[in-house]
Design an enzyme around this catalytic site. Structure first.
Site, mmCIF file in Angstrom:
data_model
loop_
_atom_site.group_PDB
_atom_site.id
_atom_site.type_symbol
_atom_site.label_atom_id
_atom_site.label_comp_id
_atom_site.label_asym_id
_atom_site.label_seq_id
_atom_site.Cartn_x
_atom_site.Cartn_y
_atom_site.Cartn_z
ATOM 1 N N CYS A 190 -115.376 -37.346 -22.095
ATOM 2 C CA CYS A 190 -115.675 -36.681 -20.818
ATOM 3 C C CYS A 190 -116.947 -37.231 -20.149
ATOM 4 O O CYS A 190 -116.889 -37.870 -19.106
ATOM 5 C CB CYS A 190 -115.864 -35.182 -21.043
ATOM 6 S SG CYS A 190 -114.465 -34.361 -21.743
HETATM 7 N N1 SAJ Z 1 -125.483 -35.507 -25.823
HETATM 8 C C1 SAJ Z 1 -126.809 -35.919 -25.754
HETATM 9 N N2 SAJ Z 1 -127.755 -35.028 -25.365
HETATM 10 C C2 SAJ Z 1 -127.426 -33.742 -25.023
HETATM 11 C C3 SAJ Z 1 -126.075 -33.343 -25.081
HETATM 12 C C4 SAJ Z 1 -125.113 -34.238 -25.486
HETATM 13 O O1 SAJ Z 1 -127.132 -37.062 -26.047
HETATM 14 O O2 SAJ Z 1 -128.334 -32.966 -24.691
HETATM 15 C C5 SAJ Z 1 -124.458 -36.476 -26.220
HETATM 16 C C6 SAJ Z 1 -123.651 -36.049 -27.432
HETATM 17 O O3 SAJ Z 1 -124.269 -36.492 -28.624
HETATM 18 C C7 SAJ Z 1 -122.323 -36.749 -27.200
HETATM 19 C C8 SAJ Z 1 -122.197 -36.776 -25.683
HETATM 20 O O4 SAJ Z 1 -123.515 -36.570 -25.166
HETATM 21 O O5 SAJ Z 1 -122.340 -38.069 -27.686
HETATM 22 C C9 SAJ Z 1 -121.273 -35.704 -25.136
HETATM 23 O O6 SAJ Z 1 -121.665 -34.519 -25.766
HETATM 24 P P1 SAJ Z 1 -121.115 -33.080 -25.228
HETATM 25 O O7 SAJ Z 1 -121.819 -32.024 -25.993
HETATM 26 O O8 SAJ Z 1 -121.183 -33.043 -23.771
HETATM 27 O O9 SAJ Z 1 -119.612 -33.041 -25.762
HETATM 28 P P2 SAJ Z 1 -118.246 -33.370 -25.049
HETATM 29 O O10 SAJ Z 1 -118.139 -34.778 -24.653
HETATM 30 O O11 SAJ Z 1 -117.207 -32.806 -25.942
HETATM 31 O O12 SAJ Z 1 -118.333 -32.548 -23.695
HETATM 32 C C10 SAJ Z 1 -117.637 -31.361 -23.567
HETATM 33 C C11 SAJ Z 1 -117.375 -31.290 -22.095
HETATM 34 N N3 SAJ Z 1 -116.313 -30.353 -21.865
HETATM 35 C C12 SAJ Z 1 -115.391 -30.684 -20.929
HETATM 36 O O13 SAJ Z 1 -115.444 -31.701 -20.274
HETATM 37 C C13 SAJ Z 1 -114.296 -29.735 -20.760
HETATM 38 C C14 SAJ Z 1 -118.611 -30.889 -21.338
HETATM 39 O O14 SAJ Z 1 -118.248 -30.466 -20.003
HETATM 40 C C15 SAJ Z 1 -119.356 -29.775 -21.978
HETATM 41 O O15 SAJ Z 1 -120.567 -29.551 -21.259
HETATM 42 C C16 SAJ Z 1 -119.695 -30.150 -23.397
HETATM 43 O O16 SAJ Z 1 -118.433 -30.316 -24.081
HETATM 44 C C17 SAJ Z 1 -120.513 -29.074 -24.073
HETATM 45 O O17 SAJ Z 1 -121.196 -28.314 -23.356
HETATM 46 O O18 SAJ Z 1 -120.507 -29.060 -25.295
#
Ligand code: SAJ
Length: 437
Positions: free
Chosen positions: A262
């Protein structure tokens, strides 16, 4: 027979939705072109690691197939196929267009059906790509012979609190009837508010905006991490400090990179569509550049740590802890670990990887997790390495305490997720480098 629904694409998004709709009384037919996945689901096994889905499959009967033949008889068709980017970071709509081409062969005959696109797409895809394709291939007219809506998926893999049933949704429709039918569908299936948007484009824009918001905020703290490394300021402490402000601050955390299907993908859908319409998203593009460079920055931290103990990347033995893009799931999509490993291999580093959720990765030596605690599995390798590089903050790594690592002979730790206790690492005499600390 209750209202009937077809769900096309049975991955992280489609399978939970299909199971939920079935539980809510819809007669669901799940469709996926991957016959292996279809067979696993028919055997009541989850095609991916997810405890909730595995349990649901055991008790919720779900009809699944690779054929689109039964689509002509359902009322609602929900498209949940992937929308990745290609190697040039350009949107790849091939899964959507091929699914819609198959769907079009079966609609507009027996009944007026509603087609809902849940895949993440940029504004304009429904009206400019999906609608013309459906009309042309089905020889029918949207708003007259079939209806079209968009409801962007919001699944968060690994999240135990938010799931397909309780996450609020937004819906946009081609016309008032499309919107009404889509609202009725989601109000029947999910137990969360459903917000009607004024158009298909607004609904498409919501998803790319919410994920671009996350990407730029992560880029902000990643840039701070690189700056504060030179200023000798611990960025994690500063973020914790800023988080005491009860309003107008939302903490994000620096790290080795941004992976997943995403966050690192969705901004490119908006960047490209705006470019085609004469606008350049400098800010979104800069954020993508910052986040994409974090694997390189992290390897720089490793090189700095090795140099301080008289070693270099070439020929160094490095254990990469974690391959998945986020904690406690086994998902390699756009994972920063893959970029880190490519950089290390190009530098002549001897890489071994361990991820409790991923047993194998082509091209590098991986340690498989047999039964037993992580520190037992890693006993041997910890005594042989020149450095440990953490890339994924799996909870299973919490037992790798600094004292245990020092006892096993580890003297360099690079912490790609600021996961470990920095002060304790230093107290144990370990050379520690974090991201921004
Ligand atoms: N990450 C960072 N720093 C942060 C947060 C995340 O480096 O502060 C990295 C994570 O390690 C990962 C990537 O970003 O590699 C994405 O992490 P994520 O927590 O956003 O996980 P995703 O990709 O599963 O994102 C989903 C998304 N959900 C949908 O698109 C429906 C996103 O919108 C959500 O915000 C996210 O989950 C969430 O909040 O956990």
């Amino acid at each position: 027979m209750g209202a009937s629904t077809a769900v096309v694409g049975l991955g992280y998004v489609g399978l939970p939705l299909a199971l939920l709709a079935q539980q809510k009384g819809q007669e669901v037919i799940g469709i996926d072109y991957n016959k292996t996945k279809v067979k696993m689901i028919q055997e009541r096994k989850s095609p991916f690691i997810d405890e909730e889905i595995s349990n649901l499959l055991k008790r919720v009967p779900l009809q699944v197939t690779s054929s689109y033949d039964q689509i002509a008889d359902v009322n609602t068709i929900v498209v949940c196929v992937p929308t990745p980017i290609d190697e040039y970071c350009m949107p790849d709509l091939t899964h959507v267009t091929s699914a819609c081409t198959e769907i079009a062969k079966h609609i507009g005959r027996n009944k007026k059906q509603l087609i809902i696109i849940e895949s993440t797409i940029n504004p304009g895809v429904c009206e400019e790509a999906v609608l013309p394709l459906l009309e042309k291939e089905s020889h029918s007219t949207c708003g007259k012979d079939f209806y079209l809506a968009h409801c962007p998926e919001r699944i968060n893999p690994g999240d135990t609190k938010w799931n397909v049933s309780n996450i609020p949704r937004v819906v946009g429709g081609y016309d008032d009837t499309s919107l009404r039918l889509a609202m009725e569908f989601y109000e029947t299936v999910i137990d969360a508010p459903v917000k009607p948007m004024q158009s298909l484009k607004e609904a498409e824009a919501v998803k790319v905006v919410e994920n671009s918001f996350r990407d730029v905020n992560i880029a902000f703290v990643n840039e701070l991490a690189m700056s504060f490394t030179r200023l000798n300021i611990d960025v994690l402490n500063v973020i914790d400090g800023a988080s005491t402000k009860p309003f107008s601050f939302m903490p994000h955390f620096p790290g080795v990179g941004v992976g997943g299907h995403c966050i690192p993908v969705d901004p490119y859908y908006l960047i490209e569509y705006a470019r085609k319409n004469g606008f350049t998203h400098n800010f979104l593009s800069t954020a993508r550049t910052i986040n994409s460079n974090m694997p390189q920055f992290t390897v720089g931290r490793l090189e700095d740590a090795l140099t301080s103990v008289g070693k270099q990347l070439q020929k160094a033995k490095v254990l990469v802890l974690g391959l998945s893009y986020k904690p406690d799931v086994g998902d390699l999509r756009e994972s920063p670990a893959l970029k880190v490993i490519d950089i290390l291999k190009a530098a002549g580093t001897e890489v071994t990887a361990f991820d409790p959720y991923i047993d194998h990765l082509d091209g590098i030596q991986t340690i498989t997790r047999k039964a037993g605690r992580v520190e037992m599995v890693l006993t041997q390798v910890l005594s042989e390495i020149d450095a440990l590089l953490l890339v994924t903050a799996h909870h299973a790594f919490r037992t790798l305490k600094p004292k245990l690592l020092a006892k096993r002979g580890v003297n360099v730790v690079v912490d790609g997720r600021n996961f470990f206790d920095k002060d304790e690492m230093i107290a144990q005499g370990i050379v520690y480098r974090g991201i921004g600390r």
